[in-house]
Design a protein around this motif. Structure first.
Motif, PDB file in Angstrom:
ATOM      1  N   ASP A   1      -3.159   5.775   0.482  1.00  0.00           N
ATOM      2  CA  ASP A   1      -2.843   6.428  -0.798  1.00  0.00           C
ATOM      3  C   ASP A   1      -1.906   5.561  -1.628  1.00  0.00           C
ATOM      4  OD1 ASP A   1      -4.419   8.572  -0.212  1.00  0.00           O
ATOM      5  OD2 ASP A   1      -2.776   9.838   0.508  1.00  0.00           O
ATOM      6  N   TRP A   2      -0.936   4.980  -0.964  1.00  0.00           N
ATOM      7  CA  TRP A   2      -0.011   4.106  -1.678  1.00  0.00           C
ATOM      8  C   TRP A   2      -0.737   2.870  -2.233  1.00  0.00           C
ATOM      9  CZ3 TRP A   2       4.455   4.273  -3.981  1.00  0.00           C
ATOM     10  CH2 TRP A   2       5.353   5.281  -3.655  1.00  0.00           C
TER      11      TRP A   2
ATOM     12  N   LEU B   1      -2.458   3.884  -5.318  1.00  0.00           N
ATOM     13  CA  LEU B   1      -1.515   4.110  -6.410  1.00  0.00           C
ATOM     14  C   LEU B   1      -1.022   2.782  -6.998  1.00  0.00           C
ATOM     15  CD1 LEU B   1       0.119   6.454  -7.830  1.00  0.00           C
ATOM     16  CD2 LEU B   1       2.020   5.718  -6.399  1.00  0.00           C
TER      17      LEU B   1
ATOM     18  N   ALA C   1      -1.520   7.760   4.509  1.00  0.00           N
ATOM     19  CA  ALA C   1      -0.502   7.678   3.450  1.00  0.00           C
ATOM     20  C   ALA C   1      -0.419   6.262   2.896  1.00  0.00           C
ATOM     21  CB  ALA C   1       0.852   8.116   3.996  1.00  0.00           C
TER      22      ALA C   1
END
Lengths: 188, 203
Positions: free
Chosen positions: B28-29, B32, B25
Motif C-alpha cells: 500500500d505504501w 501511495l 501494508a
C-alpha cells in the motif's frame, strides 16, 4: 572570449554548461533550465500547496529568483536541486503566511499519460486521497516527507536545503508517515 | 505504524525481509508513494513568463545589478568594513583575476586581497566565490608555518564578491570575520567582500 553559440543552442547541454553560458551573457540559455526543471518544481509546489494556481506562481517566482541569484549557485551541475531549495523556501514562507490549510482539491492531478485508463483512475484516486492527507500535515512535516519520499533526497541534502537538523527531519518524516498510515488504514 | 515499515520506507529492508503481516501494508505504501511521484504535466506558458522576466534583466544581468546596487554609497560603511577585514595588501593595476571569464571592463585592474581562516587540523582549505565561478579547487589557501591559519592572496577586481571557504574539500564554512553576509539559498550565508579601487593608483 566569444561564447560558443552552438552550446547555447543545445537543449541537451548539461546544467553546468548552460549556466556558464548564462554567466557569459547568454540569458536566453536560461530557457533550457526552465524547460528541463519545471515539471519537477511544479510537482513539488502542487503537492506542497495543493493549489495549482498558487503552485504556478511559486514556481515562476522561484525560477526568476534563481536567475537573479545565479551567481550564488555554487554547484551548477546541481541547479535543479538548488532551484528546488529556493522553491521549498518560497513555498514554506507562503504557507506560513497563509496560516491555514486550504483544501487540496483545487488541483486536477495528472496521472502519468503512459498508464491505461484503469490505472490512471486508480492513480487519480490515490492522488486525491493523498492530497487531502497532505493538507492535514503540518507544513514542516509535509515538506520533509515530500523532499524525502517524492524527491528522494538524503536527509543531509534536505538539511542543507531547509536548515533543519537531520534528526529533526527524520522525526518529521516519521510523524508524517504515522499520520498518513492512519489514512491508509481507513481506505484498506 | 510498525517500526519495520518505517525502516522499509527508509530503504533499510527489502519487502521480502518484512514479516508476512506487514507486506500488504508495504505494498500500500509503495502504491501511495508511486502516486506521490506521479509526474505533473509541463506548463508550456511558464517558460515564456519566466523568460519574459529574464529578458527584462538581460540588459542588466541580475547578479551584476545586485553587485552594483551593493556598491552604492549607502553601503559604504559596510563595504569599508569588509575591505579592512579582507586586508587588501597590495595594489597592482592591470592584474587580472584568474577566473575573470566574464567580459567586464571593470576587471581590467585588481587588488590583491588576503583571505585567512583559522582551521587547525585541516588537510586542505580553499576559497570559493563569485570571483572564481564557485570553483572549490581553483584558489587553495596554505598554512606554511603550521599554525592552523590558512591564507591566500587573491587578485580581485573592483566590486562586491561573495565567497565561502571549503575545508577538506567537503565542509563549506562561512567566513566568521566577514562584515556582511547574504543568504545563499541553502540556509547558510555567503560572506561578502567589497573591493574598491582608489582614485589614484599606488606607485
Amino acid at each position: 572570449m566569444e561564447p560558443d553559440s552552438s552550446a547555447a543552442a543545445a537543449p541537451d547541454a548539461d546544467d553546468e554548461t548552460i549556466i556558464v553560458r548564462i554567466r557569459d551573457g547568454d540569458a536566453e540559455a536560461y530557457r533550457h533550465l526552465v524547460r528541463r526543471h519545471q515539471p519537477r518544481l511544479f510537482r513539488y509546489a502542487v503537492r506542497m500547496t495543493g493549489d495549482a494556481d498558487v503552485a504556478m506562481d511559486l514556481v515562476q517566482n522561484a525560477f526568476i529568483r534563481a536567475y537573479e541569484r545565479l551567481d550564488q549557485c555554487r554547484e551548477p551541475g546541481r541547479f535543479g536541486q538548488w532551484a528546488l531549495a529556493i522553491l521549498a523556501n518560497e513555498s514554506r514562507h507562503h504557507l506560513r503566511r497563509r496560516r491555514r490549510h486550504q483544501p487540496l482539491d483545487r488541483h486536477t492531478a495528472s496521472p502519468s499519460p503512459g498508464f491505461g485508463p484503469a490505472r490512471q483512475a486508480e492513480q487519480r484516486e490515490l492522488l486525491d486521497i493523498l492530497s487531502g492527507a497532505l493538507a492535514r500535515l503540518p507544513v514542516d512535516q509535509r515538506e520533509a516527507f515530500l523532499l524525502r519520499h517524492m524527491e528522494g533526497l538524503s536527509y543531509a541534502d534536505i538539511s542543507g536545503m531547509t536548515g533543519a537538523s537531520v534528526s529533526a527531519l527524520k522525526q518529521r518524516v516519521h510523524r508524517a508517515r504515522e499520520t498518513l498510515e492512519v489514512l491508509l488504514q481507513e481506505i484498506r | 505504524m510498525h517500526t519495520q515499515l518505517h525502516e522499509y520506507l527508509e530503504g533499510d529492508h527489502t519487502a521480502s525481509a518484512l514479516a508476512e503481516e506487514l507486506r500488504s501494508a508495504a505494498a500500500d505504501w509503495d502504491a501511495l508513494l508511486e502516486a506521490v511521484r506521479t509526474p505533473e504535466r509541463p506548463l508550456p506558458w511558464l517558460e515564456g513568463r519566466v523568460m519574459h522576466a529574464v529578458a527584462a534583466h538581460a540588459a542588466r544581468p541580475a547578479w551584476r545589478g545586485r553587485l552594483r546596487a551593493l556598491a552604492r554609497p549607502r553601503y559604504a560603511a559596510a563595504v569599508a568594513a569588509v575591505v579592512v577585514i579582507a586586508a587588501a595588501v597590495l595594489l597592482r593595476p592591470a592584474a587580472r583575476a584568474p577566473s575573470a571569464a566574464r567580459p567586464d571592463p571593470v576587471d581590467a585592474a585588481a587588488i590583491f586581497v588576503q583571505f585567512a581562516l583559522e582551521a587547525p587540523g585541516a588537510r586542505t582549505v580553499s576559497v570559493t566565490g563569485s570571483f572564481n565561478q564557485w570553483s572549490s579547487r581553483a584558489t587553495p589557501l596554505t598554512d606554511v608555518d603550521g599554525d592552523g591559519v590558512w591564507t591566500a592572496l587573491v587578485p580581485l577586481g573592483p566590486g562586491v564578491h561573495q565567497y565561502m571557504f571549503v575545508v577538506d574539500e567537503v565542509e563549506w564554512v562561512t567566513d566568521p570575520r566577514a562584515g556582511r553576509y547574504v543568504d545563499d539559498g541553502f540556509g547558510r550565508n555567503n560572506a561578502v567582500i567589497a573591493v574598491a579601487m582608489p582614485s589614484s593608483p599606488a606607485s
